[in-house]
Scaffold this motif. Sequence first.
Motif, short mmCIF file in Angstrom:
data_model
loop_
_atom_site.label_atom_id
_atom_site.label_comp_id
_atom_site.label_asym_id
_atom_site.label_seq_id
_atom_site.Cartn_x
_atom_site.Cartn_y
_atom_site.Cartn_z
N VAL A 82 0.89 -1.18 0.42
CA VAL A 82 -0.23 0.02 0.28
C VAL A 82 0.80 1.19 0.03
O VAL A 82 0.40 2.15 -0.60
N GLY A 83 1.58 1.62 0.84
CA GLY A 83 2.22 2.28 1.07
C GLY A 83 3.56 3.03 0.11
O GLY A 83 3.57 3.43 -0.74
N VAL A 84 4.28 1.79 -0.66
CA VAL A 84 4.91 1.62 -1.77
C VAL A 84 4.02 2.50 -2.68
O VAL A 84 5.21 3.18 -3.88
N THR A 85 3.64 2.02 -2.87
CA THR A 85 2.62 1.82 -4.33
C THR A 85 2.14 3.38 -4.47
O THR A 85 2.65 3.98 -4.99
N GLY A 86 2.06 4.17 -2.70
CA GLY A 86 1.01 5.17 -3.22
C GLY A 86 2.73 6.30 -2.92
O GLY A 86 2.50 7.55 -3.90
N MET A 87 4.18 5.52 -2.62
CA MET A 87 4.93 6.80 -3.11
C MET A 87 5.10 6.89 -4.70
O MET A 87 5.64 7.71 -4.99
N LEU A 88 5.14 5.59 -4.95
CA LEU A 88 6.12 5.09 -6.38
C LEU A 88 4.81 6.66 -7.18
O LEU A 88 4.98 7.18 -8.26
N LEU A 89 3.08 6.24 -6.91
CA LEU A 89 2.66 7.47 -7.61
C LEU A 89 2.63 8.26 -7.05
O LEU A 89 2.26 9.75 -8.47
N GLN A 90 3.35 9.20 -6.21
CA GLN A 90 3.03 10.53 -6.24
C GLN A 90 4.90 10.84 -6.29
O GLN A 90 5.45 12.02 -6.42
N GLY A 91 5.37 9.61 -7.47
CA GLY A 91 6.48 10.28 -8.70
C GLY A 91 8.06 10.19 -7.83
O GLY A 91 9.21 10.30 -7.63
N TRP A 92 7.74 9.23 -6.55
CA TRP A 92 9.27 8.92 -5.77
C TRP A 92 10.38 7.59 -5.98
O TRP A 92 9.32 6.62 -6.85
N GLY A 93 10.93 7.81 -6.56
CA GLY A 93 12.27 7.12 -7.47
C GLY A 93 13.28 7.77 -7.12
O GLY A 93 14.13 8.19 -6.41
N PRO A 94 14.39 6.38 -7.88
CA PRO A 94 15.83 7.25 -7.33
C PRO A 94 16.35 8.04 -8.02
O PRO A 94 15.86 8.59 -8.88
N ASP A 95 17.51 9.00 -6.77
CA ASP A 95 18.22 10.00 -7.23
C ASP A 95 18.83 9.37 -7.71
O ASP A 95 19.99 8.94 -7.16
N GLY A 96 18.97 10.45 -9.06
CA GLY A 96 20.71 10.66 -9.86
C GLY A 96 21.66 10.62 -8.80
O GLY A 96 23.24 10.09 -9.07
N GLU A 97 21.62 11.77 -7.97
CA GLU A 97 22.76 12.13 -7.17
C GLU A 97 23.05 11.37 -5.99
O GLU A 97 23.92 11.36 -5.50
N GLU A 98 22.16 10.46 -5.87
CA GLU A 98 22.52 9.31 -4.29
C GLU A 98 22.37 7.85 -5.12
O GLU A 98 21.58 7.38 -4.35
N HIS A 99 23.39 7.56 -6.03
CA HIS A 99 23.28 6.56 -6.60
C HIS A 99 22.45 5.71 -6.86
O HIS A 99 21.57 4.49 -5.85
N PRO A 100 21.00 5.42 -7.85
CA PRO A 100 20.33 5.15 -7.88
C PRO A 100 19.82 3.27 -7.55
O PRO A 100 19.31 2.78 -7.21
N GLY A 101 21.42 2.77 -8.09
CA GLY A 101 21.63 1.60 -8.29
C GLY A 101 20.89 1.13 -6.84
O GLY A 101 20.27 -0.21 -6.18
#
Length: 387
Positions: free
Chosen positions: A86-105
Amino acid sequence: MDGAAPARRAPVRDRYFDLLRALALFRVVLYHLTGWAWLPVLFPSMGVMFALAGNLMARSLKRPAVQVVRSRMRRLLPPLWLLGAVGVTGMLLQGWGPDGEEHPGWWWFHLAFWILPLSDPPYAEGVQGIHGVLGDDWAAELAGPLWYIRAYLWYVLLSPLLLRALRVVPWVTILAPVALAAALEFGYLELPGERLPSAVDDFSTFGACWVLGMAYREGVFQRVPRYVVPSVAPIIACVGLWYALNHDFRTGHDLDSIPFAEALWSLGTVMLLLHISPTWNEWPRRLRRWDRLITLLNSRAVTIYLWHNVCILAAATMWDQLWGVDVLGEHFSWLLDSPWPVLVFTWVLIGGCVVWFGWMEDIAAKRRPRLWPDGSTPAPAAGHRRA
C-alpha cells in the motif's frame, strides 16, 4: 473405558501477559499522538513488548531453532509486505524514484528491505498528503514504526545464540546489552555509517528486555532469592531515570532520545513486572469486562503497531478541518485543541485497519482469516498450527 486418545489441548494463554501487551499498545498510540515525555516513564511499552516476545521465543525454542525462526519470520513479514504494498505504491504514484545524485542502483537494492527488513526500508520524504484527509509527509509516518520490525527480526535471528548463552551465564547475558549501551553512550565504541549504528542502538537499548523475557521462561528468576529482584530492579530503574533527568529530559527530548537511560529504566521496570507476574489462566473478576478488547488487541498487535502512525496523522488532519467551522472555532476551541477526541478518532481508524488489513496476520499464522478476532466466536481449528 473409551480407548480413544484425548484431543490435544491448545496452550493456555497467560492473561497477565495479554494485559501488559494491550497496555503497551495503548500507551504507544497515546504517546505518538501527544508526545508527552512522561508516558515512557509511566509505562515503558517497547521494553515490555520485547520482553513478552522474548518469552514466547524461548518457549518456542523447545523445537528445532531453524523451524522456530522460520515460523516467526513467516508470522512477522506478511503484515509488513501488505503495508509496503500500500505505502510504496502510494509513494511511487506520487513520483518517488531513484535519485541520480545518490546512486540510483542502491535505491533499488534498498527496496529489498521492504521484503526482508534487516535494515530500515527507504521511503519518500516530503511527499504531499491528501487535502483534509491525510497530512503531508505521510510516508515518514508510515515508515516510523518499522524500526520495531527490524529490531524484532534481528532478535529472532539471534535468539538461538542468546538462549545458549543465557543457559551458561544468565546474568551476564542479560546485562551485556546494557554494557553495550554504556559503551555507545560514553564513546568507548563508535560505529561507521548509519544503518549499523541504528541496529546496534536498538539491540543495546532493548536487548536486555528481550533476554529478560527468555530468562523468565527459563526459570532464572526462580533460581534467585525472592528479595533480589525487588531490591535490585528499582535501583537500576532509578539510575536510568537519574541519568535522563541530568541529560535534558523533557518533551521533545525524552527517553527515546537517551538510549542508555531508556535501557536502564526499561530493564528495571520489566524486571519488576515479570517478578510480580501472577499466573492468570482466566481473568480476575474486575477485568473480565475487558476480555474481548484485550483479546482483539493481542490478536492484531502487529497490524495495530504498523498502521497506528498513519491513523494518528489522518485523524489529526481531519480533526483540524473543524477549525474552519466558525462556531466551533469561536466557542469550542478548547475541544478542538484537546488530544482526547483525536485519540478516539484514531482508534476508530485503527479499528478500520484491523478490518481492512488485519486478516494478513491470520494468513501468516496459517489460520482462516477473521475480520474482528475478539474471542466472541471460537477461533477456527487448524491442522498443526505452531506458535
